[in-house]
Design a protein around this motif. Structure first.
Motif, mmCIF file in Angstrom:
data_model
loop_
_atom_site.group_PDB
_atom_site.id
_atom_site.type_symbol
_atom_site.label_atom_id
_atom_site.label_comp_id
_atom_site.label_asym_id
_atom_site.label_seq_id
_atom_site.Cartn_x
_atom_site.Cartn_y
_atom_site.Cartn_z
ATOM 1 N N ALA A 193 -7.613 10.852 -12.794
ATOM 2 C CA ALA A 193 -7.406 12.272 -13.090
ATOM 3 C C ALA A 193 -7.989 12.638 -14.452
ATOM 4 C CB ALA A 193 -5.910 12.600 -13.044
ATOM 5 N N GLY A 194 -7.853 11.732 -15.440
ATOM 6 C CA GLY A 194 -8.445 11.986 -16.743
ATOM 7 C C GLY A 194 -9.953 12.079 -16.679
ATOM 8 N N LEU B 232 0.809 10.165 -11.496
ATOM 9 C CA LEU B 232 -0.120 11.281 -11.679
ATOM 10 C C LEU B 232 0.603 12.502 -12.227
ATOM 11 C CD1 LEU B 232 -2.963 12.534 -11.237
ATOM 12 C CD2 LEU B 232 -2.202 13.157 -8.933
ATOM 13 N N VAL B 233 1.718 12.860 -11.623
ATOM 14 C CA VAL B 233 2.479 14.022 -12.068
ATOM 15 C C VAL B 233 3.054 13.783 -13.462
ATOM 16 C CG1 VAL B 233 4.565 15.372 -11.603
ATOM 17 C CG2 VAL B 233 2.989 14.844 -9.740
ATOM 18 N N LEU B 234 3.544 12.567 -13.692
ATOM 19 C CA LEU B 234 4.121 12.238 -14.993
ATOM 20 C C LEU B 234 3.101 12.414 -16.118
ATOM 21 C CD1 LEU B 234 6.816 11.030 -16.170
ATOM 22 C CD2 LEU B 234 5.688 8.802 -16.048
ATOM 23 N N VAL C 26 0.840 -1.209 0.000
ATOM 24 C CA VAL C 26 0.000 0.000 0.000
ATOM 25 C C VAL C 26 0.870 1.252 0.000
ATOM 26 C CG1 VAL C 26 -1.693 1.314 1.333
ATOM 27 C CG2 VAL C 26 -1.946 -1.160 1.096
ATOM 28 N N PHE C 27 1.943 1.228 0.774
ATOM 29 C CA PHE C 27 2.839 2.379 0.849
ATOM 30 C C PHE C 27 3.464 2.673 -0.515
ATOM 31 C CE2 PHE C 27 6.756 4.638 1.794
ATOM 32 C CZ PHE C 27 6.359 5.531 2.783
ATOM 33 N N PHE C 28 3.967 1.629 -1.161
ATOM 34 C CA PHE C 28 4.575 1.802 -2.479
ATOM 35 C C PHE C 28 3.531 2.252 -3.501
ATOM 36 C CE2 PHE C 28 5.777 0.097 -6.659
ATOM 37 C CZ PHE C 28 7.018 0.677 -6.819
ATOM 38 N N GLY C 29 2.334 1.694 -3.428
ATOM 39 C CA GLY C 29 1.298 2.030 -4.394
ATOM 40 C C GLY C 29 0.880 3.484 -4.337
ATOM 41 N N ILE C 30 0.663 4.007 -3.137
ATOM 42 C CA ILE C 30 0.246 5.413 -3.011
ATOM 43 C C ILE C 30 1.380 6.337 -3.433
ATOM 44 C CG2 ILE C 30 -0.504 7.201 -1.401
ATOM 45 C CD1 ILE C 30 -1.868 5.008 0.235
ATOM 46 N N GLY C 31 2.605 6.033 -2.984
ATOM 47 C CA GLY C 31 3.742 6.878 -3.348
ATOM 48 C C GLY C 31 3.989 6.889 -4.851
ATOM 49 N N THR C 32 3.893 5.733 -5.495
ATOM 50 C CA THR C 32 4.095 5.665 -6.937
ATOM 51 C C THR C 32 2.921 6.295 -7.679
ATOM 52 O OG1 THR C 32 5.342 3.635 -6.586
ATOM 53 C CG2 THR C 32 4.695 4.113 -8.839
#
Length: 388
Positions: free
Chosen positions: A345-346, A218-220, A207-213
């Motif tokens: 986001a889209g 999103l920014v990318l 979960v930690f890796f998923g939210i951080g990635t």
């Protein structure tokens, strides 16, 4: 087990391979308006160009232990690089949105195979330098994203978008040749650790890796379109993403250089998560005036959070086999979580004609990361994942 390449050789290979793992996604944001005009892409389909590779990265990462056992790290990474090169090369001739989206999926499979096997390869060859080498591998990943984002718009103006997306096959082929020549001859192992489905700590790391990635994807995908909708030219928006990813590279290098000083990873994790939240707040409140501060905070935050997430996962593996299975599990589920962010986001942009709410949702996710990071205590070398 085969010959063991030197640490310097692994450093070069990690950077060469890593550079090729994000251009297939990072070049899309600066060119999204052009692709929408040429191919009739909707915002949802534009999100899919980033989401699909990430989704493939998640699904196929779960096959990491099987790949490690049956194919081996060296041959598996070579297969992944071949898929990435082929997916990029095909884009030179793409003339439809469906073909472009399909190439994104194929590239995502190649990325997934590499990302699930490289940690085991690093852990096997230089276990005492695994944290530093993983930091350099992720730095290479972010450097490739920086180059792709910065060069996309000006290159498309000179060569057209097809060639701009297609020439990413060239560095992929160079990395493939270097890998085949220098990676050694480690083959699949007789046994590989099973995926840690029953470990609560493994689920926490997932979960930690998923939210951080998710913040990274999103920014990318949407930072350039966000500034284009605010009135910036596409080239300037691409340069902004390039500057952000260069900042990520600097953050990744800092992590590689300094992480050995922090056996308890929670303090650096808290710092970089606060930077991420600060950058998102800048985008939500005053993006046109605080864009430089936003880029600095987001770049340092995301750029350090990505390698730190992998390093705290690698900390909990005692062997290459366990490293492969744990990283496959964490990246598999984590990338599936992260894959949802660009497409959500889209959808938000389609419905509300703005991305402000997407940044707000991500800021809430970053707040959750801050809470989860307090549970990532150091694990003693004697403890296995099963006891963690």
């Amino acid at each position: 087990m085969g010959d063991t390449p030197s640490k310097a050789c692994v450093v070069v290979l990690a950077l060469l391979v890593g550079i090729n793992l994000r251009p297939i996604m990072a070049s899309i944001g600066p060119l999204l308006d052009v692709l929408q005009a040429e191919l009739g892409l909707s915002n949802l389909q534009g999100g899919l160009l980033t989401t699909l590779p990430v989704m493939m990265m998640g699904l196929f990462a779960l096959a990491g232990p099987w790949l490690q056992r049956r194919v081996g790290e060296v041959r598996g990474v070579a297969m992944g690089m071949t898929l990435i090169a082929a997916a990029c090369a095909v884009r030179t001739y793409v003339e439809s949105s469906a073909a472009l989206i399909a190439s994104a999926a194929v590239g995502g499979v190649g990325i997934a195979v590499i990302q699930s096997l490289m940690p085991a390869y690093i852990k096997r060859n230089h276990p005492h330098s695994a944290g530093m080498l993983m930091g350099l591998f992720t730095t290479g990943i972010m450097a490739g994203a920086a180059l792709a984002a910065a060069l996309a718009a000006p290159s498309a103006g000179m060569l057209g978008w097809n060639l701009t997306l297609g020439y990413a096959a060239l560095p992929a082929m160079i990395a493939l040749i270097a890998w085949l020549l220098a990676a050694g001859h480690v083959h699949g192992q007789a046994s590989a650790a099973a995926l840690p489905w029953r470990s609560g700590r493994a689920w926490l790391l997932l979960v930690f890796f998923g939210i951080g990635t998710g913040a990274y994807t999103l920014v990318l995908a949407w930072l350039p379109p966000f500034f284009v909708e605010l009135g910036w030219p596409a080239r300037s928006a691409g340069y902004l993403l390039g500057a952000l990813t260069i900042t990520e590279v600097i953050a990744g290098l800092l992590v590689s250089a300094l992480i050995h000083r922090y056996p308890d990873r929670r303090r650096p994790l808290a710092l970089v998560i606060l930077l991420l939240i600060g950058g998102l707040l800048c985008l939500m409140t005053a993006p046109l005036t605080l864009y430089l501060l936003a880029v600095l905070c987001l770049g340092l935050g995301i750029g350090a959070l990505f390698p730190l997430s992998l390093i705290v996962t690698l900390d909990r593996a005692r062997s290459p086999a366990e490293a492969g299975s744990l990283l496959a599990f964490v990246q598999g589920g984590g990338y599936l979580i992260a894959a949802s962010m660009p497409v959500v986001a889209g959808m938000v942009r389609d419905q509300l004609s703005s991305l402000h709410w997407a940044w707000a949702v991500m800021a809430i996710g970053a707040g959750l990361l801050l809470v989860l990071s307090t549970w990532l205590r150091p694990v003693s070398p004697e403890r296995t994942l099963a006891h963690a």
